[in-house]
Design a protein around this motif. Structure first.
Motif, PDB file in Angstrom:
ATOM      1  N   LEU A  12      -3.613 -10.427  11.889  1.00 30.94           N
ATOM      2  CA  LEU A  12      -2.528  -8.888  11.039  1.00 30.94           C
ATOM      3  C   LEU A  12      -2.471  -9.052   9.417  1.00 30.94           C
ATOM      4  CD1 LEU A  12      -0.926  -6.332  11.914  1.00 30.94           C
ATOM      5  CD2 LEU A  12       0.986  -8.299  11.695  1.00 30.94           C
ATOM      6  N   PHE A  13      -2.018 -10.062   9.353  1.00 29.83           N
ATOM      7  CA  PHE A  13      -1.848 -10.755   7.708  1.00 29.83           C
ATOM      8  C   PHE A  13      -2.762 -10.764   6.911  1.00 29.83           C
ATOM      9  CE2 PHE A  13      -1.105 -13.940   4.692  1.00 29.83           C
ATOM     10  CZ  PHE A  13      -0.485 -13.657   4.160  1.00 29.83           C
ATOM     11  N   ASP A  14      -3.817 -10.894   7.189  1.00 30.39           N
ATOM     12  CA  ASP A  14      -5.366 -11.115   6.722  1.00 30.39           C
ATOM     13  C   ASP A  14      -4.901  -9.575   5.993  1.00 30.39           C
ATOM     14  OD1 ASP A  14      -5.102 -13.850   6.317  1.00 30.39           O
ATOM     15  OD2 ASP A  14      -6.835 -14.112   7.832  1.00 30.39           O
ATOM     16  N   LYS A  15      -5.285  -8.925   6.987  1.00 28.30           N
ATOM     17  CA  LYS A  15      -5.335  -7.251   6.875  1.00 28.30           C
ATOM     18  C   LYS A  15      -4.479  -6.618   5.788  1.00 28.30           C
ATOM     19  CE  LYS A  15      -4.852  -4.082   9.729  1.00 28.30           C
ATOM     20  NZ  LYS A  15      -4.830  -3.042  11.207  1.00 28.30           N
ATOM     21  N   CYS A  16      -3.088  -7.233   6.664  1.00 32.56           N
ATOM     22  CA  CYS A  16      -2.410  -6.367   5.642  1.00 32.56           C
ATOM     23  C   CYS A  16      -2.336  -6.502   4.102  1.00 32.56           C
ATOM     24  CB  CYS A  16      -0.312  -6.652   6.238  1.00 32.56           C
ATOM     25  SG  CYS A  16      -0.874  -6.297   7.309  1.00 32.56           S
ATOM     26  N   ALA A  17      -2.406  -8.277   3.936  1.00 28.82           N
ATOM     27  CA  ALA A  17      -2.619  -9.045   2.849  1.00 28.82           C
ATOM     28  C   ALA A  17      -3.363  -8.356   2.023  1.00 28.82           C
ATOM     29  CB  ALA A  17      -2.453  -9.822   2.276  1.00 28.82           C
ATOM     30  N   ALA A  18      -4.536  -7.977   2.616  1.00 31.96           N
ATOM     31  CA  ALA A  18      -5.551  -7.471   1.815  1.00 31.96           C
ATOM     32  C   ALA A  18      -6.184  -5.987   1.187  1.00 31.96           C
ATOM     33  CB  ALA A  18      -7.236  -7.313   2.691  1.00 31.96           C
ATOM     34  N   ALA A  19      -5.212  -5.222   2.760  1.00 33.87           N
ATOM     35  CA  ALA A  19      -4.847  -3.595   1.959  1.00 33.87           C
ATOM     36  C   ALA A  19      -3.439  -3.474   0.683  1.00 33.87           C
ATOM     37  CB  ALA A  19      -4.032  -2.865   3.104  1.00 33.87           C
ATOM     38  N   GLY A  20      -2.754  -4.087   0.746  1.00 33.77           N
ATOM     39  CA  GLY A  20      -1.187  -4.610  -0.133  1.00 33.77           C
ATOM     40  C   GLY A  20      -2.313  -4.666  -1.825  1.00 33.77           C
ATOM     41  N   ARG A  21      -2.881  -5.888  -1.923  1.00 37.95           N
ATOM     42  CA  ARG A  21      -3.701  -6.386  -2.729  1.00 37.95           C
ATOM     43  C   ARG A  21      -5.008  -5.183  -3.342  1.00 37.95           C
ATOM     44  NH1 ARG A  21      -7.823  -8.697  -5.786  1.00 37.95           N
ATOM     45  NH2 ARG A  21      -6.569 -10.555  -6.377  1.00 37.95           N
ATOM     46  N   LYS A  56       1.121  -0.945   0.129  1.00 37.07           N
ATOM     47  CA  LYS A  56       0.123  -0.005   0.108  1.00 37.07           C
ATOM     48  C   LYS A  56       0.846   1.415   0.063  1.00 37.07           C
ATOM     49  CE  LYS A  56      -3.553   2.169   2.748  1.00 37.07           C
ATOM     50  NZ  LYS A  56      -4.266   2.688   3.806  1.00 37.07           N
ATOM     51  N   GLU A  57       1.579   1.247   0.787  1.00 36.62           N
ATOM     52  CA  GLU A  57       2.913   2.517   0.756  1.00 36.62           C
ATOM     53  C   GLU A  57       4.005   1.956  -0.175  1.00 36.62           C
ATOM     54  OE1 GLU A  57       2.290   0.562   3.324  1.00 36.62           O
ATOM     55  OE2 GLU A  57       1.144   1.614   5.073  1.00 36.62           O
ATOM     56  N   THR A  58       4.254   1.327  -0.855  1.00 36.92           N
ATOM     57  CA  THR A  58       5.314   1.395  -2.262  1.00 36.92           C
ATOM     58  C   THR A  58       4.325   1.754  -3.138  1.00 36.92           C
ATOM     59  OG1 THR A  58       5.837  -0.069  -0.959  1.00 36.92           O
ATOM     60  CG2 THR A  58       6.117  -0.110  -3.650  1.00 36.92           C
TER      61      THR A  58
END
Length: 133
Positions: free
Chosen positions: A83-92, A55-57
């Motif tokens: 945490l991983f599921d939240k971060c992976a969804a935000a990145g996707r 997301k930041e990238t």
């Protein structure tokens, strides 16, 4: 179109990363491989957080992490996977949003390269041309 090429690979990598995180033993999050090392909970939390960095990238020109920020130190496997599921969804979501339509901007235009000039001077060569879009 570009996101359609990248997102399946993202999904595959995130599935593999989740399988890895599922193997982190519950009840051993305070384990340290070495006294100077981070705990297992912090190391695994770092892996979980990396997916969210997409997301930041995709949205920031510069990423500055303030001094003293340490990230998540998960206390359980359930917390880690959440945490991983939240971060992976935000990145996707960030990848899908940012890349949607980028190639379409180039597919609907034509580009022409004209008047190429190549100059050779000893072991040095320079090229010059004009691009019309």
């Amino acid at each position: 179109m570009l996101s359609q090429m990248i997102l399946p690979e993202w999904d595959q990598e995130m599935a593999a990363t989740r399988r890895l995180l599922e193997c982190v033993p519950d009840g051993q999050m305070d384990f340290r491989p070495h006294p100077k090392s981070m705990t297992l909970g912090r190391l695994a939390g770092h892996v979980a957080e990396l997916a969210g960095w997409a997301k930041e990238t995709m949205t920031l020109d510069v990423l500055e992490i303030p001094e003293g920020v340490t990230g998540a130190a998960c206390k359980s496997r359930a917390e880690l996977l959440e945490l991983f599921d939240k971060c992976a969804a935000a990145g996707r979501a960030a990848i899908a949003e940012r890349l949607a339509g980028i190639l379409d901007q180039f597919l609907c235009t034509s580009h022409h390269l004209t008047n190429p000039i190549i100059t050779i001077d000893g072991d040095r060569a320079t090229a010059q041309s004009y691009v019309y879009a």
